[in-house]
Design an enzyme around this catalytic site. Structure first.
Site, PDB file in Angstrom:
ATOM      1  CD  GLU A  25     -33.110 -44.975  14.625  1.00 30.59           C
ATOM      2  OE1 GLU A  25     -32.683 -45.188  13.459  1.00 30.59           O
ATOM      3  OE2 GLU A  25     -33.459 -45.884  15.398  1.00 30.59           O
ATOM      4  CG  HIS A  71     -28.696 -47.079  21.143  1.00 28.54           C
ATOM      5  ND1 HIS A  71     -29.715 -47.340  22.032  1.00 28.54           N
ATOM      6  CD2 HIS A  71     -29.291 -46.673  19.999  1.00 28.54           C
ATOM      7  CE1 HIS A  71     -30.873 -47.104  21.466  1.00 28.54           C
ATOM      8  NE2 HIS A  71     -30.644 -46.702  20.215  1.00 28.54           N
TER       9      HIS A  71
END
Length: 246
Positions: A87, A9
């Site tokens: 994550e 990202h």
């Protein structure tokens, strides 16, 4: 030739503030939005397009993917969101400043928490408001599957079944797939694809917003892997990621 593209990202607000983020749902910065648009332009320049994309349940990855698809005029393609691409969960470290944590516990310990294979930070308490079972986006996930902390080893165990059962078959069928996720969830996939050792994975640093292309033959043997963009600039970005706790 089959192509898998991995994109971490764009810069998030907590990347900018150098905080441990993990499963905390923070937004992109303006710089992060620009990184996503640049990633899309690099993919267009290479002539790489997609019919299917995958991302996590966290808005910094979702918004990065949305920007990429919008710039590439691919808003119509199939998008699959899964918590399994989240994550690595940083447990009780989430929200703490990386440099301040290194000053308190030592750089070596923080490096183990950030980059080692099997060392997990201290876990959140089950009663902690930040625990994933208190977040409605995970209400369909069995509580025993939701982590309170994770090592990279744990993250791999969470992600790889989804890779084998869902993502890999799509790549075989469609030849190109895009995954927009996070530094450690992507490191988990890369370790598997490249056969990187538990020791060497410590040195792998992924900068935000840079497309990482993997090429496979029809038997899914890895033929090549490379970043898109200026080589020297990417090297400096990787060094910057490595120094975040120094």
């Amino acid at each position: 030739m089959k192509k898998l593209v991995l994109v971490r990202h764009g810069q998030s607000q907590w990347n900018l503030e150098n905080l441990f983020t993990g499963w905390t749902d923070v937004d992109l910065t303006e710089q992060g939005q620009k990184e996503a648009a640049t990633a899309a332009q690099l993919l267009q320049k290479e002539g790489i397009f997609f019919q299917t994309a995958f991302t996590s349940y966290l808005k910094r990855a979702i918004k990065t993917l949305n920007i990429i698809l919008d710039v590439m005029d691919l808003d119509w393609i199939d998008v699959h969101k899964t918590w399994r691409l989240n994550e690595k969960h940083y447990g009780a470290l989430q929200g703490l400043n990386k440099k301040e944590t290194a000053a308190q516990y030592g750089q070596e310990q923080v490096l183990l928490w950030r980059r080692s294979f099997d060392t997990a930070p201290a876990a959140l308490e089950y009663s902690d408001a930040r625990a994933p079972h208190n977040d409605r986006r995970y209400q369909r996930v069995a509580r025993q599957d939701l982590p309170l902390t994770e090592s990279l080893k744990d993250t791999i165990a969470r992600i790889m079944p989804y890779w084998e059962v869902v993502i890999k078959p799509v790549l075989i069928a469609e030849n190109t797939v895009l995954i927009v996720a996070h530094g450690n969830s992507l490191r988990a996939i890369i370790k598997h694809l490249k056969g990187i050792s538990e020791t060497e994975i410590t040195d792998l640093n992924l900068p935000t917003g840079i497309p990482y292309v993997f090429e496979f033959d029809d038997d899914m043997n890895l033929c090549a892997d490379y970043f898109l963009g200026d080589t020297e600039a990417i090297k400096k970005l990787q060094e910057s990621v490595a120094k975040q706790s120094q």
